[in-house]
Design an enzyme around this catalytic site. Structure first.
Site, PDB file in Angstrom:
ATOM      1  N   SER A 119       0.806  -1.215   0.000  1.00 55.43           N
ATOM      2  CA  SER A 119       0.000   0.000   0.000  1.00 55.43           C
ATOM      3  C   SER A 119       0.844   1.272   0.000  1.00 55.43           C
ATOM      4  CB  SER A 119      -0.934   0.002   1.221  1.00 55.43           C
ATOM      5  OG  SER A 119      -0.183   0.134   2.399  1.00 55.43           O
ATOM      6  N   LYS A 169      -0.183   4.433   6.343  1.00 59.01           N
ATOM      7  CA  LYS A 169      -0.877   5.385   5.483  1.00 59.01           C
ATOM      8  C   LYS A 169      -0.143   6.710   5.525  1.00 59.01           C
ATOM      9  CE  LYS A 169      -4.509   2.730   4.750  1.00 59.01           C
ATOM     10  NZ  LYS A 169      -4.462   1.946   3.511  1.00 59.01           N
TER      11      LYS A 169
END
Lengths: 209, 209
Positions: A131, A168
DNA sequence: GTTTGCACTAAACATTTGTATAGTATTTAA
DNA sequence: TTAAATACTATACAAATGTTTAGTGCAAAC
């Protein structure tokens, strides 16, 4: 003037020189090398200083041996302050109070890599998934996160989402912050209040096979 | 092409002894001290071994100086198994003969990051330019390279091109190897014989500010 | 006013240490 | 088979290095 074990300015210079060499992992100097460094014209001057340092307990002279000056105090190990960071598994919430429960091991990291985070609570995680490829963080990498800083916009953060630690990027919005995945395959997540940020990533370590 | 430089069992014992002393923060031994430790009856035996280690690039002898043996690529394991790797500047050619000349400092790395490279000659470099972004290596990263392995196809290698250390991917061709940049802005380079590969990248360390 | 500690120079001696020469024996590579 | 590398012993020289003796000048202590 100079009390029992206090050093004169010159003696301080001498011991600083000896410690500097030790720190660099070099051999102890000869008396002539000390003399050269300070501009003395006789090795006796250097030997006298070292003898004084010995009398004051700072140094030991190994009789007859070349480069036989041994530092007794402030013997810093050559490891330049390596930091041992706990490697954690999935942290359920906040910073784990009892590290041992979730600790998989430790990772030794150079302070140069951790910058100003030394002294803070740090933990390491193994990266799952791709990610964060957009930020150069790949599966299998280790990341070291700082639990003692406030995340800023653009920081890569360790966030707890659905009971799992995820990496993130923290992005700003007028109404608040949201978490952004740095890979097209992953969707952005916009938690509002229940956003639990456990640390800010400060280092990435990768082993290449 | 890619040097092997393997050590005999005795030579391994000698370099282990030297590294052990270094790790303990002691001075380099004299040839007679080496001889005593191994039971040699002549300092020449010790001197011959050290000379062989010098020829193979593991050690440097400072001519005429007492205790003048210097470890090159000194990989000093510390208490918790951390490895101290010399950070080098631009290495002009081949392996740096003198670690100190090009050494900018040391970097402590966990053996878990270095995998099977422990015990090999290692060095670290700071990455300049974005030629390896395709492999997740960015400007400002540190890479740790192993000087004691034969590069295989696909390995990220430290190569000497025009007097500068560059990171490239080693690619194979029927006629031989060539070096490939992992970024569209950088051109592939196809040196034939003068290709000087100084190490294979085994780890990437990044500090995030 | 003398003594003590500090900070050195100068010259020399003695030991440690690097290094060289000469040689033996065994193993490995061409 | 020969040559080269490995792994040493024995002896010795020369350079590096530790150490000593003798001394100077200065500042602080007593």
């Amino acid at each position: 003037m100079f009390s029992a074990n206090s050093l004169t300015p010159r003696q301080t210079e001498i011991i600083d020189f000896l410690q500097e060499l030790r720190r660099k992992g070099k051999n102890s100097p000869t008396y002539r090398e000390i003399a050269d460094h300070f501009g003395f014209k006789s090795p006796k001057a250097a030997a006298d200083h070292v003898r004084a340092l010995e009398k004051k307990g700072y140094v030991r002279r190994r009789k007859g041996r070349s480069r036989g000056i041994e530092l007794l105090f402030s013997e810093r190990p050559s490891t330049n302050g390596a930091i041992s960071v706990p490697v954690l598994g999935n942290i359920p919430a906040g910073y784990p109070e009892t590290q041992t429960e979730y600790q998989h091991g430790t990772l030794t990291v150079d302070p140069a890599i951790l910058g100003g985070s030394t002294g803070h609570r740090l933990f390491a995680l193994r990266v799952n998934g791709e990610s964060m490829t957009g930020r150069g963080i790949h599966e299998g990498d280790w990341v070291v996160a700082d639990a003692d800083v406030s995340p800023k916009e653009g920081d890569v953060v360790v966030a707890l989402i659905d009971g799992e630690n995820t990496l993130k990027t923290l992005a700003g919005q007028k109404n608040g912050y949201f978490l952004k995945a740095e890979s097209p395959n992953y969707s952005d997540l916009i938690p509002t209040d229940e956003m639990d940020i456990q640390g800010v990533v400060r280092a990435v370590l990768r082993r290449i096979y």
